[in-house]
Design a protein around this motif. Structure first.
Motif, PDB file in Angstrom:
ATOM      1  N   THR A  51       0.829  -1.202   0.000  1.00  0.00           N
ATOM      2  CA  THR A  51       0.000   0.000   0.000  1.00  0.00           C
ATOM      3  C   THR A  51       0.865   1.254   0.000  1.00  0.00           C
ATOM      4  O   THR A  51       0.532   2.252  -0.656  1.00  0.00           O
ATOM      5  CB  THR A  51      -0.948  -0.007   1.210  1.00  0.00           C
TER       6      THR A  51
ATOM      7  N   SER B  53      -9.972   1.426  -3.235  1.00  0.00           N
ATOM      8  CA  SER B  53      -9.878   0.089  -2.658  1.00  0.00           C
ATOM      9  C   SER B  53     -10.821  -0.804  -3.446  1.00  0.00           C
ATOM     10  O   SER B  53     -12.039  -0.593  -3.434  1.00  0.00           O
ATOM     11  CB  SER B  53     -10.273   0.093  -1.178  1.00  0.00           C
TER      12      SER B  53
ATOM     13  N   ASP C 196      -6.036  -0.735  -4.816  1.00  0.00           N
ATOM     14  CA  ASP C 196      -5.532  -1.476  -3.661  1.00  0.00           C
ATOM     15  C   ASP C 196      -6.512  -2.595  -3.307  1.00  0.00           C
ATOM     16  O   ASP C 196      -7.674  -2.575  -3.718  1.00  0.00           O
ATOM     17  CB  ASP C 196      -5.364  -0.529  -2.474  1.00  0.00           C
TER      18      ASP C 196
END
Length: 380
Positions: free
Chosen positions: A67, A88, A154
């Motif tokens: 990350t 995300s 992510d």
């Protein structure tokens, strides 16, 4: 800032630059030079609107800085004038969030103009909350025609397969037209398998960046460089001890750095081996909380006995061949009275890798397994 100001900051707990477990860019992103170079090459081409047929896949066990590296890539993209969208992929509304990020007008302005019927005139008539692929394709195409676009996703190992497949089809179609858009995926070790399930050709057509633990030199830099930036120093034996006990695991290195900063408040005194002993309890408290969490994860998956048995395969070395790991798994499964056929062994091995307990690496063109965190195996 002058030296006195830096020293004053160096004694302030609120100025602690070490940020373990926050997904933030560490003060020294050590040991990732090759990955950074590859990302920068892609971003340079993207900024110049040169054709790019490959996306980027960043994966590895938790706690190794994926990350943070993704956040660094987003910052580098923005410095180059690239529209960087960070999401995300695990969130249920990922598609809607992406539509909003790609919108030509911010949400509040679309709502304001919509009251007076002005949104359409501003090119914002698309129903952005409608998860229709045509809306996503249209907005992405417009953005890419105006300027380069980086989609940084992510938690990509949790991306919805339908959304993932739709997104990749759209991105690859636009890349085929020569538009400057790429995707940077980041996720845990099961990311390759998940992406292959979405689209078989993606893996072969992307640049892979597997990241694991750091080597001793990079580990030392991760602690020493941020301290030196504030004119703080650390004795060689103290640094070597912290590096050895961190085992190259970036999260542990950040824990040591934070412990040194908070536990050694005199910025004029070099951090000594005695200081290491004095602040070790701080480090161990946080480390053991992580161990307990991993213990519970393995217990929830009914893998504790197997994990303990696999640890024995690494007792004499921090590397083991796939055959040796499979033999250890078979012996463990047999000992528990469970099925130990090839599929069962593969399934358990994958689960251990997904949890970050094992990590498959390529050493001198030979696949080898390493512990995700060696000391975790001793803890079990």
């Amino acid at each position: 800032m002058n030296d006195d100001g830096l020293r004053q900051q160096a004694s302030d707990p609120a100025e602690n630059p070490f940020v373990p477990g926050q997904g933030l860019i560490p003060p020294c992103l050590a040991g990732r030079e090759s990955e950074q170079s590859l990302i920068q090459n892609h971003l340079d081409r993207l900024a110049r609107k040169r054709p790019l047929g490959t996306n980027l896949i960043l994966y590895g066990p938790r706690g190794n800085g994926k990350t943070a590296l993704l956040a660094w890539a987003v910052g580098q993209a923005q410095k180059r004038g690239i529209r960087a969208i960070r999401l995300s992929a695990s969130q249920s509304s990922a598609k809607e969030a992406l539509l909003d990020e790609l919108a030509l007008l911010p949400t509040w302005l679309r709502a304001f103009l919509g009251r007076f019927g002005g949104a359409s005139a501003m090119g914002a008539s698309v129903q952005l909350r409608d998860p229709i692929n045509g809306a996503l394709d249209s907005l992405l195409t417009r953005r890419a025609r105006w300027g380069s676009v980086l989609l940084a996703l992510d938690e990509s190992h949790m991306i919805d397969k339908v959304f993932g497949r739709d997104l990749l089809e759209i991105v690859q179609a636009r890349q085929g037209e020569g538009l400057p858009v790429i995707v940077l995926f980041a996720g845990t070790p099961d990311l390759p398998r998940h992406l292959n399930a979405i689209q078989a050709s993606l893996w072969d057509r992307s640049e892979k960046l597997p990241i694991g633990r750091l080597d001793p030199e990079a580990s030392a830099d991760a602690i020493r460089v941020p301290l030196e930036a504030y004119h703080r120093s650390i004795a060689t034996d103290a640094l070597e001890t912290a590096v050895r006990e961190s085992q190259g695991y970036p999260y542990f290195l950040q824990l040591w750095g934070r412990a040194f900063w908070d536990g050694c408040p005199d910025p004029t005194a070099p951090i000594s081996l005695a200081d290491v002993d004095r602040v070790r309890a701080r480090f161990l408290r946080e480390r053991n909380l992580l161990y307990l969490n991993r213990y519970q994860e393995l217990d929830d998956a009914d893998l504790l006995p197997v994990a303990a048995g696999v640890a024995a395969a690494f007792a004499a070395s921090d590397r083991a061949s796939p055959t040796r790991v499979s033999q250890a798994l078979q012996a463990c499964l047999d000992g528990e009275g469970l099925a130990s056929d090839g599929q069962a062994i593969k399934r358990v091995r994958r689960h251990l890798c997904d949890l970050g307990y094992l990590w498959l690496v390529d050493r001198e063109s030979t696949p080898r397994y390493e512990p995700g965190i060696p000391s975790l195996m001793r803890y079990l």
